[in-house]
Design a protein around this motif. Structure first.
Motif, mmCIF file in Angstrom:
data_model
loop_
_atom_site.group_PDB
_atom_site.id
_atom_site.type_symbol
_atom_site.label_atom_id
_atom_site.label_comp_id
_atom_site.label_asym_id
_atom_site.label_seq_id
_atom_site.Cartn_x
_atom_site.Cartn_y
_atom_site.Cartn_z
ATOM 1 N N UNK A 315 0.827 -1.207 0.000
ATOM 2 C CA UNK A 315 0.000 0.000 0.000
ATOM 3 C C UNK A 315 0.866 1.265 0.000
ATOM 4 N N UNK A 316 2.014 1.211 0.675
ATOM 5 C CA UNK A 316 2.921 2.366 0.664
ATOM 6 C C UNK A 316 3.434 2.642 -0.745
ATOM 7 N N UNK A 318 1.752 1.958 -3.403
ATOM 8 C CA UNK A 318 0.600 2.386 -4.195
ATOM 9 C C UNK A 318 0.157 3.814 -3.875
ATOM 10 N N UNK A 319 0.096 4.170 -2.590
ATOM 11 C CA UNK A 319 -0.509 5.457 -2.215
ATOM 12 C C UNK A 319 0.361 6.321 -1.331
ATOM 13 N N UNK A 320 1.641 6.019 -1.275
ATOM 14 C CA UNK A 320 2.557 6.870 -0.527
ATOM 15 C C UNK A 320 2.827 6.350 0.867
ATOM 16 N N UNK A 321 3.842 6.888 1.474
ATOM 17 C CA UNK A 321 4.311 6.426 2.774
ATOM 18 C C UNK A 321 3.216 6.448 3.833
ATOM 19 N N UNK A 322 2.326 7.440 3.757
ATOM 20 C CA UNK A 322 1.290 7.584 4.791
ATOM 21 C C UNK A 322 -0.040 6.961 4.406
ATOM 22 N N UNK A 323 -0.116 6.261 3.280
ATOM 23 C CA UNK A 323 -1.352 5.631 2.801
ATOM 24 C C UNK A 323 -2.451 6.682 2.623
ATOM 25 N N UNK A 324 -2.270 7.527 1.635
ATOM 26 C CA UNK A 324 -3.202 8.620 1.387
ATOM 27 C C UNK A 324 -4.452 8.094 0.687
ATOM 28 N N UNK A 325 -5.628 8.177 1.310
ATOM 29 C CA UNK A 325 -6.842 7.640 0.677
ATOM 30 C C UNK A 325 -7.291 8.423 -0.553
ATOM 31 N N UNK A 330 -4.811 9.483 -11.799
ATOM 32 C CA UNK A 330 -5.702 9.813 -12.910
ATOM 33 C C UNK A 330 -6.573 8.660 -13.344
ATOM 34 N N UNK A 331 -6.045 7.443 -13.212
ATOM 35 C CA UNK A 331 -6.823 6.254 -13.612
ATOM 36 C C UNK A 331 -7.069 5.314 -12.438
ATOM 37 N N UNK A 332 -6.344 5.514 -11.344
ATOM 38 C CA UNK A 332 -6.477 4.677 -10.158
ATOM 39 C C UNK A 332 -6.556 5.575 -8.928
ATOM 40 N N UNK A 333 -7.287 5.109 -7.912
ATOM 41 C CA UNK A 333 -7.544 5.947 -6.745
ATOM 42 C C UNK A 333 -7.528 5.125 -5.465
ATOM 43 N N UNK A 334 -7.088 5.752 -4.378
ATOM 44 C CA UNK A 334 -7.199 5.154 -3.060
ATOM 45 C C UNK A 334 -5.932 4.498 -2.565
ATOM 46 N N UNK A 335 -5.999 3.931 -1.358
ATOM 47 C CA UNK A 335 -4.799 3.390 -0.725
ATOM 48 C C UNK A 335 -4.241 2.201 -1.493
ATOM 49 N N UNK A 336 -5.093 1.459 -2.186
ATOM 50 C CA UNK A 336 -4.631 0.316 -2.986
ATOM 51 C C UNK A 336 -4.632 0.637 -4.473
ATOM 52 N N UNK A 337 -4.895 1.896 -4.820
ATOM 53 C CA UNK A 337 -4.943 2.339 -6.218
ATOM 54 C C UNK A 337 -5.850 1.425 -7.049
ATOM 55 N N UNK A 338 -7.101 1.313 -6.573
ATOM 56 C CA UNK A 338 -8.093 0.563 -7.342
ATOM 57 C C UNK A 338 -8.398 1.303 -8.641
ATOM 58 N N UNK A 339 -8.554 0.579 -9.730
ATOM 59 C CA UNK A 339 -8.789 1.251 -11.000
ATOM 60 C C UNK A 339 -10.165 1.908 -11.012
ATOM 61 N N UNK A 419 10.920 -2.853 -3.923
ATOM 62 C CA UNK A 419 10.560 -1.763 -3.001
ATOM 63 C C UNK A 419 9.427 -2.207 -2.077
ATOM 64 N N UNK A 420 8.474 -2.925 -2.604
ATOM 65 C CA UNK A 420 7.366 -3.432 -1.794
ATOM 66 C C UNK A 420 7.897 -4.363 -0.700
#
Length: 643
Positions: A315-316, A318-325, A330-339, A419-420
């Motif tokens: 998740x880090x 996908x959405x950054x160190x702090x898990x930004x919701x 642009x095509x994916x959103x959220x902590x898991x970058x759901x399409x 990295x993950x």
């Protein structure tokens, strides 16, 4: 000119008097299209009533009702105070510098109160509608100018072909001769046969049953979700305006029977929610919250720290160190970058099903564990990634768990896999000796998100004491809550700083709340008078030295260099402006603001009107994030969208 005005008014009265009575039955959501050539009513464009206006009614003769101050029916409030609250609301929402004469609803408060009493409706409701529908007449949206400026219609009320009307956007809109007349049941035009009356009369005729039931029933009829409306947002906005005006009129804000987008189904902090889904124990930051939740949910299948770290390490990435919701590329959103095309809409459906906000971190975390089939909280639906869960549970190291999660849930094709894995190992090593994560209570209780971590010094305890110490609404003056009286007495006996007037003091309240909750017992020189604790200037100097400076509201957010907006605040963050301080407490069910404050000798602790940007404050945060860990650190870093 006076003669012409009277002739025009006479023509209107004659015209409307000849019309056949038509019961208003066209709702906001269903408008009809008719022939504009039938509209031969003279346009009479002015704001206030003409020289024959009888003047404002004597409000001293209007008795209080029995409704809740911020409810739908006529409230138990003083009529003159309600009229004054309305005038303030109207003035506050006009563009800065607008003259009173140029504010459409200026001077309408008194007649509105009289009309509302006659219809047994809250007088505030019309003004909440006017703001939602037309920005109180100041909207510049094309297709709304004729009905506003010629029809004096700020409410989106439609009309039949036999009623006073204007034509705009392929439909008829009801027309009054003035903005004041639109709210005055005693205006001659509203008494004419077939007119349909003032706004209160019309709304009561059409929505009587829903008005008596409350805002939720009203909104689901007026702006039903099946017609594409954001009904939850409508409820939240409308109720917020009702709350504001009721409080301004001296009312104690009630939450009984009310439904809002942010409070529907939520529970008071640290109590078991009544209905909905799993609770989330909110910890020092999003990372700790995610690890703790992943290790505590599920029945007989809880994840180990290594497995949870494997997920969060992904998740880090996908959405950054702090898990930004709110992170998005642009095509994916959220902590898991759901399409955005397939998987994020499913998250939105989940949020709706459990009465939660899809943009909130805890909602997304709940969706993730549901999607992995760790929980079954979405009634009638089953998560789609049970296979991924089995793969993750088969892993014994954080690196293996990270690889399993990436391969079976993220499906990124191995992008940044090393990295993950590194992220997962770092998290595991950091928390492997932290017994508190593994001791999280099971979230089998039903309900929506509650900040309920039981650890000393967390945001949950701070929110719990906020409810005990501060009034959840305004209007209490210097009257202190009994729990706060007790707390201040104890603090004074221990030689702690409480400010003036036995805690009726901004710095005294903030210091006591932070100290008593265990959020930071070192705050303001350990809160001890003997150690240098003092007024706001001393407190800010202490915060500058010992906490993290976040920056000035709407300026630079120092943790990441971006723009400092209110969505970056966390419970426990403290604001300072010259001579004043207040605290951000976040979403608390039953508490009417995300901020709490007191004022020296004037206001006991209560909901705060200061908000995020009052007087350009500087904000500070305990190092380690909201409810920060004892290990300290540089604070939670917010990652801009797309990073």
């Amino acid at each position: 000119m006076v003669v012409k005005k009277r002739i025009y008014l006479a023509l209107i009265i004659i015209f409307t008097g000849l019309q056949t009575l038509v019961t208003p039955s066209i709702t906001h959501a269903k408008m009809i299209k008719l022939n504009p050539s039938l509209n031969d009513v003279i346009i009479y464009d002015k704001n206030t009533c003409d020289e024959d206006d009888e003047g404002d009614p004597d409000l001293s003769t209007i008795s209080p009702g029995e409704g809740e101050p911020n409810g739908m029916t006529y409230p138990k409030l003083d009529a003159a105070k309600m009229a004054a609250a309305i005038e303030k609301f109207v003035k506050d929402r006009a563009p800065k510098g607008t003259a009173d004469a140029d504010i459409p609803l200026h001077g309408t408060g008194a007649v509105a109160v009289r009309s509302a009493k006659k219809a047994n409706m809250s007088p505030f409701l019309a003004y909440a509608h006017a703001f939602v529908e037309s920005s109180m007449g100041f909207t510049t949206v094309s297709g709304a100018q004729v009905k506003i400026h010629e029809g004096h219609n700020l409410f989106g009320r439609s009309a039949t072909s036999s009623q006073p009307r204007v034509w705009e956007g392929d439909r008829y809109w009801y027309k009054w001769t003035s903005f004041k007349a639109s709210l005055d049941s005693e205006a001659p035009e509203n008494k004419a046969e077939g007119s349909g009356g003032d706004w209160y009369t019309y709304d009561r005729d059409v929505f009587s049953e829903q008005i008596d039931k409350g805002m939720s029933a009203y909104a689901h009829r007026y702006a039903p979700p099946e017609d594409g409306n954001d009904t939850a947002a409508y409820i939240k906005n409308m109720q917020g305006f009702l709350n504001e005006m009721a409080e301004s009129a001296g009312g104690t804000i009630s939450t009984s029977g009310l439904e809002t987008a942010s409070s529907s189904g939520t529970s008071t902090c640290c109590s078991n929610p009544a209905a909905g889904g799993s609770t989330v124990a909110v910890r020092g930051d999003n990372i700790e919250t995610a690890l703790g939740h992943l290790m505590s949910v599920g029945s007989g299948q809880k994840l180990t720290l290594a497995q949870a770290a494997g997920i969060v390490g992904n998740l880090q990435q996908e959405s950054g160190e702090s898990l930004d919701p709110k992170a998005s590329n642009g095509t994916h959103t959220g902590i898991a970058q759901w399409d955005n095309e397939n998987r994020y809409p499913k998250l939105v459906e989940f949020a709706k099903g459990v009465n939660a906000d899809p943009s909130e971190f805890t909602t997304q975390l709940r969706y993730l564990v549901w999607d992995l089939t760790l929980t079954n909280e979405w009634s009638g639906h089953t998560g789609e990634y049970g296979r991924a869960l089995k793969a993750i549970q088969a892993a014994s190291t954080p690196e293996d768990a990270a690889a399993a999660y990436e391969d079976t849930y993220e499906n990124s094709g191995g992008q940044a896999l090393e990295t993950r894995k590194k992220n997962a190992r770092t998290l595991y090593d950091k928390y492997k000796d932290d017994a508190s994560l593994a001791s999280s209570k099971s979230s089998s209780a039903k309900g929506t998100t509650a900040a309920c971590s039981g650890a000393n010094g967390d945001a949950g305890k701070l929110q719990e004491l906020t409810l005990k110490y501060a009034w959840p609404e305004g209007g209490h003056g210097t009257d202190r809550k009994s729990d706060y009286v007790t707390a201040i007495g104890k603090a004074e006996s221990e030689g702690r700083y409480v400010g003036g007037y036995h805690g009726v003091d901004c710095g005294g309240f903030v210091t006591t709340l932070i100290y008593d909750s265990g959020f930071d017992t070192t705050y303001n020189h350990n809160a001890k008078n003997s150690e240098g604790a003092g007024r706001t200037s001393i407190q800010e100097a202490w915060a500058l030295k010992n906490w993290q400076k976040l920056g000035t509201a709407n300026g630079t957010y120092e943790p990441d260099g971006g723009t400092f907006t209110d969505d970056k605040l966390q419970p426990g963050d403290v604001a300072f402006s010259p001579g004043h301080t207040w605290i951000y407490v976040g979403e608390i069910s039953g508490f009417g603001s995300k901020y709490a404050s007191a004022s020296y000798g004037e206001k006991a602790p209560a909901v705060a009107g200061e908000g995020f940007s009052y007087n350009s404050p500087t904000w500070y945060r305990k190092k380690g994030g909201s409810g920060g860990s004892s290990s300290g650190g540089s604070g939670l870093k917010k990652v801009p969208k797309g990073e």
